[in-house]
Design a protein around this motif. Structure first.
Motif, PDB file in Angstrom:
ATOM      1  N   TRP A 102       0.768  -1.110  -0.011  1.00 39.74           N
ATOM      2  CA  TRP A 102      -0.040  -0.026   0.005  1.00 39.74           C
ATOM      3  C   TRP A 102       0.704   1.289   0.042  1.00 39.74           C
ATOM      4  CZ3 TRP A 102      -4.464  -0.841   3.936  1.00 39.74           C
ATOM      5  CH2 TRP A 102      -5.548  -1.680   3.623  1.00 39.74           C
ATOM      6  N   GLU A 103       1.959   1.407   0.489  1.00 41.38           N
ATOM      7  CA  GLU A 103       2.609   2.516   0.875  1.00 41.38           C
ATOM      8  C   GLU A 103       3.885   2.926  -0.106  1.00 41.38           C
ATOM      9  OE1 GLU A 103       4.053   1.864   4.724  1.00 41.38           O
ATOM     10  OE2 GLU A 103       3.217   3.556   5.427  1.00 41.38           O
ATOM     11  N   ASP A 104       3.886   2.059  -1.100  1.00 42.45           N
ATOM     12  CA  ASP A 104       4.909   2.154  -2.083  1.00 42.45           C
ATOM     13  C   ASP A 104       5.154   3.465  -2.888  1.00 42.45           C
ATOM     14  OD1 ASP A 104       5.783  -0.529  -1.237  1.00 42.45           O
ATOM     15  OD2 ASP A 104       5.022  -1.484  -3.136  1.00 42.45           O
ATOM     16  N   GLU A 105       3.953   3.904  -3.278  1.00 38.35           N
ATOM     17  CA  GLU A 105       4.029   5.263  -4.130  1.00 38.35           C
ATOM     18  C   GLU A 105       3.170   6.368  -3.500  1.00 38.35           C
ATOM     19  OE1 GLU A 105       3.105   4.022  -8.107  1.00 38.35           O
ATOM     20  OE2 GLU A 105       4.959   2.836  -8.249  1.00 38.35           O
ATOM     21  N   ASP A 106       2.527   6.238  -2.462  1.00 35.49           N
ATOM     22  CA  ASP A 106       1.635   7.025  -2.230  1.00 35.49           C
ATOM     23  C   ASP A 106       1.721   7.870  -0.729  1.00 35.49           C
ATOM     24  OD1 ASP A 106      -0.690   8.740  -1.495  1.00 35.49           O
ATOM     25  OD2 ASP A 106      -1.996   7.366  -2.441  1.00 35.49           O
ATOM     26  N   GLU A 107       2.456   8.984  -0.961  1.00 34.27           N
ATOM     27  CA  GLU A 107       2.982   9.650   0.445  1.00 34.27           C
ATOM     28  C   GLU A 107       1.597   9.970   1.331  1.00 34.27           C
ATOM     29  OE1 GLU A 107       5.332  11.522   3.609  1.00 34.27           O
ATOM     30  OE2 GLU A 107       5.825   9.771   1.656  1.00 34.27           O
ATOM     31  N   VAL A 108       0.710  10.371   0.769  1.00 28.29           N
ATOM     32  CA  VAL A 108      -0.624  10.840   1.316  1.00 28.29           C
ATOM     33  C   VAL A 108      -1.378   9.643   2.172  1.00 28.29           C
ATOM     34  CG1 VAL A 108      -3.021  11.939   1.127  1.00 28.29           C
ATOM     35  CG2 VAL A 108      -1.240  12.811   0.045  1.00 28.29           C
ATOM     36  N   LEU A 109      -1.203   8.696   1.537  1.00 28.54           N
ATOM     37  CA  LEU A 109      -1.724   7.222   2.094  1.00 28.54           C
ATOM     38  C   LEU A 109      -1.019   6.712   3.184  1.00 28.54           C
ATOM     39  CD1 LEU A 109      -3.413   4.822   2.015  1.00 28.54           C
ATOM     40  CD2 LEU A 109      -2.244   3.579   0.378  1.00 28.54           C
ATOM     41  N   ARG A 110       0.508   6.881   2.911  1.00 28.81           N
ATOM     42  CA  ARG A 110       1.306   6.870   4.161  1.00 28.81           C
ATOM     43  C   ARG A 110       1.084   7.381   5.377  1.00 28.81           C
ATOM     44  NH1 ARG A 110       5.660   8.419   7.087  1.00 28.81           N
ATOM     45  NH2 ARG A 110       5.813  10.333   6.096  1.00 28.81           N
ATOM     46  N   VAL A 111       0.894   8.712   5.371  1.00 26.86           N
ATOM     47  CA  VAL A 111       0.246   9.465   6.366  1.00 26.86           C
ATOM     48  C   VAL A 111      -0.974   9.199   6.898  1.00 26.86           C
ATOM     49  CG1 VAL A 111      -0.266  11.816   7.109  1.00 26.86           C
ATOM     50  CG2 VAL A 111       1.679  11.486   5.502  1.00 26.86           C
ATOM     51  N   VAL A 112      -2.182   8.688   6.028  1.00 30.10           N
ATOM     52  CA  VAL A 112      -3.573   8.525   6.610  1.00 30.10           C
ATOM     53  C   VAL A 112      -3.229   7.033   7.492  1.00 30.10           C
ATOM     54  CG1 VAL A 112      -5.521   7.834   5.614  1.00 30.10           C
ATOM     55  CG2 VAL A 112      -4.519   9.667   4.684  1.00 30.10           C
ATOM     56  N   LEU A 113      -2.515   6.162   6.952  1.00 25.81           N
ATOM     57  CA  LEU A 113      -2.381   5.060   7.385  1.00 25.81           C
ATOM     58  C   LEU A 113      -1.798   4.995   8.852  1.00 25.81           C
ATOM     59  CD1 LEU A 113      -1.120   2.813   4.702  1.00 25.81           C
ATOM     60  CD2 LEU A 113      -3.182   2.393   5.875  1.00 25.81           C
ATOM     61  N   ARG A 114      -0.734   6.048   9.257  1.00 28.11           N
ATOM     62  CA  ARG A 114      -0.293   6.193  10.332  1.00 28.11           C
ATOM     63  C   ARG A 114      -1.201   7.195  11.200  1.00 28.11           C
ATOM     64  NH1 ARG A 114       6.122   7.248  10.372  1.00 28.11           N
ATOM     65  NH2 ARG A 114       6.627   5.314   9.224  1.00 28.11           N
ATOM     66  N   VAL A 115      -1.855   7.898  10.696  1.00 31.26           N
ATOM     67  CA  VAL A 115      -2.913   8.681  11.428  1.00 31.26           C
ATOM     68  C   VAL A 115      -4.001   7.821  12.214  1.00 31.26           C
ATOM     69  CG1 VAL A 115      -4.721  10.498  11.455  1.00 31.26           C
ATOM     70  CG2 VAL A 115      -2.292  11.109  10.668  1.00 31.26           C
ATOM     71  N   ASP A 116      -4.653   7.140  11.251  1.00 30.69           N
ATOM     72  CA  ASP A 116      -5.751   6.431  11.596  1.00 30.69           C
ATOM     73  C   ASP A 116      -5.677   4.928  12.253  1.00 30.69           C
ATOM     74  OD1 ASP A 116      -7.385   8.317  10.350  1.00 30.69           O
ATOM     75  OD2 ASP A 116      -7.295   7.509   8.562  1.00 30.69           O
ATOM     76  N   LEU A 117      -4.430   4.366  11.881  1.00 31.01           N
ATOM     77  CA  LEU A 117      -4.115   2.830  12.151  1.00 31.01           C
ATOM     78  C   LEU A 117      -2.994   2.833  13.053  1.00 31.01           C
ATOM     79  CD1 LEU A 117      -5.452   0.142  11.613  1.00 31.01           C
ATOM     80  CD2 LEU A 117      -3.872   0.019   9.699  1.00 31.01           C
ATOM     81  N   LEU A 118      -1.722   2.978  12.561  1.00 32.66           N
ATOM     82  CA  LEU A 118      -0.606   2.614  13.031  1.00 32.66           C
ATOM     83  C   LEU A 118      -0.113   3.458  14.114  1.00 32.66           C
ATOM     84  CD1 LEU A 118       1.667   2.299   9.746  1.00 32.66           C
ATOM     85  CD2 LEU A 118       0.668   0.455  11.262  1.00 32.66           C
ATOM     86  N   VAL A 119      -0.365   4.704  14.305  1.00 27.54           N
ATOM     87  CA  VAL A 119       0.158   5.414  15.597  1.00 27.54           C
ATOM     88  C   VAL A 119      -0.961   5.150  16.555  1.00 27.54           C
ATOM     89  CG1 VAL A 119       0.243   7.660  16.594  1.00 27.54           C
ATOM     90  CG2 VAL A 119       1.692   7.306  14.466  1.00 27.54           C
ATOM     91  N   PRO A 120      -2.187   4.958  16.434  1.00 25.06           N
ATOM     92  CA  PRO A 120      -3.092   4.794  17.504  1.00 25.06           C
ATOM     93  C   PRO A 120      -2.866   3.237  18.126  1.00 25.06           C
ATOM     94  CG  PRO A 120      -4.304   5.555  15.880  1.00 25.06           C
ATOM     95  CD  PRO A 120      -2.912   5.508  15.208  1.00 25.06           C
TER      96      PRO A 120
END
Length: 232
Positions: A102-120
């Protein structure tokens, strides 16, 4: 319960699969879920349903690191201390994301995944941790051996909760986590702990910080209510 615990003290015991399922169900009905998801979706130009599903997934997967045998093998005499399960859960879910590409080419997706999933998932015990200890765990934890009863119970529960999610990608993520756990031994993908710690210390944007805090607050509220009801 068959020996895969979220908590065990004397006669009081809570199964990990049951705990995760109930926290996710409470999250789905949480009064702040829709307003928080809508604001994050607008900020990052992502569908609100996708953001909502990621927040619910953070609740479903937040304690998944407790499935490690390093905790569960001690539960015969009771287990309340799962120190480090947050890092194990974060790295397990990150490994699933990397395998899906999922994170390979989409910087916005990387941030969204951290905000909504990984950091929590990583920070839902932030009040109990120092950044130094977090750093040590991020560097030292490289694999997870899943406790056999957890390898049976958790994939079945996760697949049974797929209908909580409308978004196909989030369903695929939950299925990938279930597959990893069912395999028994997980070699964790090499994340970038230095970059992560720098972001957690300074946050690259105020909204990044506030959004991650809001999602973590929803997770902790649901988690706390379930734990209080089941363990008192």
């Amino acid at each position: 319960m068959r020996g895969c615990y979220a908590y065990k003290k004397g006669e009081k015991a809570e199964g990990l699969a049951e705990h995760l399922a109930e926290v996710a169900e409470r999250c789905r009905e949480h009064r702040l879920l829709d307003p928080v998801a809508s604001k994050i979706a607008r900020e990052y130009s992502k569908p609100v349903g996708y953001v909502r599903d990621l927040i619910v997934a953070s609740c479903l997967l937040h304690d998944i690191g407790k499935a490690c045998e390093c905790y569960q093998k001690k539960c015969g005499g009771g287990c309340e201390d799962f120190s480090g399960h947050d890092v194990r859960g974060y790295k397990l879910v990150y490994t699933a994301i990397r395998r899906l590409g999922w994170e390979d080419e989409d910087e916005v997706l990387r941030v969204v995944l951290r905000v909504d999933l990984l950091v929590p998932i990583l920070m839902h015990h932030y009040y109990q941790r120092s950044l130094e200890r977090l750093w040590d765990d991020l560097l030292s934890i490289v694999d997870i051996h899943i406790w056999p009863p957890c390898a049976e119970d958790l994939p079945a529960m996760l697949k049974g909760k797929i209908d909580l999610f409308e978004n196909r990608e989030v369903r695929e993520l939950v299925e990938e986590v279930a597959k990893l756990i069912g395999g028994g031994h997980i070699v964790l993908d090499a994340s970038n702990p230095r970059r992560l710690l720098e972001e957690l210390q300074g946050y690259t944007a105020a909204f990044w910080k506030l959004a991650a805090m809001a999602v973590t607050a929803i997770l902790n509220d649901c988690d706390g209510r379930v734990a209080h009801a089941r363990r008192r």
